[in-house]
Design an enzyme around this catalytic site. Structure first.
Site, short mmCIF file in Angstrom:
data_model
loop_
_atom_site.label_atom_id
_atom_site.label_comp_id
_atom_site.label_asym_id
_atom_site.label_seq_id
_atom_site.Cartn_x
_atom_site.Cartn_y
_atom_site.Cartn_z
N LYS A 54 0.84 -1.22 0.00
CA LYS A 54 0.00 0.00 0.00
C LYS A 54 0.86 1.26 0.00
O LYS A 54 0.35 2.38 -0.01
CB LYS A 54 -0.90 0.02 1.24
CG LYS A 54 -2.01 -0.99 1.25
CD LYS A 54 -3.16 -0.60 2.17
CE LYS A 54 -2.83 -0.59 3.61
NZ LYS A 54 -4.04 -0.44 4.46
N LYS A 56 2.69 2.13 2.54
CA LYS A 56 2.67 2.66 3.91
C LYS A 56 3.73 1.93 4.74
O LYS A 56 3.95 0.73 4.57
CB LYS A 56 1.32 2.38 4.57
CG LYS A 56 0.20 3.33 4.20
CD LYS A 56 -1.01 3.07 5.12
CE LYS A 56 -1.94 4.26 5.13
NZ LYS A 56 -3.07 4.07 6.08
N1 C2G Z 1 -10.58 6.67 9.35
C1 C2G Z 1 -11.58 7.50 9.83
N2 C2G Z 1 -11.25 8.70 10.36
C2 C2G Z 1 -9.95 9.10 10.45
C3 C2G Z 1 -8.93 8.23 9.98
C4 C2G Z 1 -9.27 7.01 9.44
O1 C2G Z 1 -12.79 7.16 9.76
N3 C2G Z 1 -9.66 10.30 10.99
C5 C2G Z 1 -10.97 5.37 8.78
C6 C2G Z 1 -10.56 5.20 7.32
O2 C2G Z 1 -11.53 5.78 6.48
C7 C2G Z 1 -10.52 3.68 7.19
C8 C2G Z 1 -10.09 3.22 8.59
O3 C2G Z 1 -10.29 4.33 9.47
O4 C2G Z 1 -11.82 3.16 6.92
C9 C2G Z 1 -8.65 2.78 8.64
O5 C2G Z 1 -7.84 3.82 8.13
P1 C2G Z 1 -6.31 3.45 7.79
O6 C2G Z 1 -5.69 2.73 8.93
O7 C2G Z 1 -5.65 4.66 7.21
O8 C2G Z 1 -6.51 2.35 6.65
P2 C2G Z 1 -6.26 2.47 5.09
O9 C2G Z 1 -4.82 2.68 4.82
O10 C2G Z 1 -7.26 3.42 4.57
O11 C2G Z 1 -6.57 0.95 4.66
O12 C2G Z 1 -8.12 -2.45 1.78
C10 C2G Z 1 -8.45 -1.25 2.44
C11 C2G Z 1 -7.24 -0.66 3.13
O13 C2G Z 1 -6.57 -1.62 3.92
C12 C2G Z 1 -7.67 0.52 3.99
#
Ligand code: C2G
Length: 144
Positions: A54, A56
């Site tokens: 990803k 990350k």
């Molecule tokens: N999220 C949120 N509010 C934030 C930060 C994150 O609602 N302030 C939500 C994101 O929208 C996501 C979840 O928390 O649904 C996890 O966010 P991340 O850990 O950044 O995950 P991400 O990299 O978006 O991975 O296959 C899908 C991916 O694995 C999603």
């Protein structure tokens, strides 16, 4: 007369995916909002290897990210997210009624609509793993 047996509704299941680095209130609020609408929440946590795919690099190692998400009262099950293309199998295997993500993913998983509901809930503004890291760096510089 026989008492009317109330039909027992099967518990509804929601599935969500993420890295959950520096587990924070945005993640917790999302889980809480999911549980307001579905009975059970199953969370796929991105492995460190999948994070690399990803683009990350999380501060917190996978095992600790799993432990923190599992400790959250809103979460029923946790399993690894290893690839982009495992979601259809996951939906079937867990019998998920819904795939739910934060709104930064709006539209991105609509292809799964034939398999289950696909719902995007509002993100929690003002917090993100990236912002938390930047804040810490700024404080360290300020204290030098
Ligand atoms: N999220 C949120 N509010 C934030 C930060 C994150 O609602 N302030 C939500 C994101 O929208 C996501 C979840 O928390 O649904 C996890 O966010 P991340 O850990 O950044 O995950 P991400 O990299 O978006 O991975 O296959 C899908 C991916 O694995 C999603």
């Amino acid at each position: 007369a026989r008492p009317m047996l109330q039909p027992v509704r099967r518990p509804t299941v929601a599935l969500t995916y993420g890295t959950y680095d520096l587990f924070h209130i945005g993640h917790v609020r999302l889980f809480e909002r999911i549980r307001e609408r579905w009975d059970r929440l199953i969370v796929a946590v991105s492995t460190d290897e999948f994070n690399a795919i990803k683009g990350k690099r999380s501060v917190v190692p996978y095992a600790d990210r799993v432990a923190m998400v599992s400790a959250c009262r809103w979460v029923d099950e946790v399993f690894p997210e290893r690839r982009w293309d495992q979601k259809a199998d996951d939906i079937r295997r867990w019998g998920a009624d819904a795939l739910v993500m934060g709104s930064d993913w709006t539209g991105r998983f609509d292809d799964f609509k034939p398999l289950c509901e696909v719902v995007y809930l509002p993100r929690t503004e003002g917090v993100s793993s990236t912002a938390l890291k930047a804040d810490v760096v700024a404080r360290v510089h300020a204290s030098i």
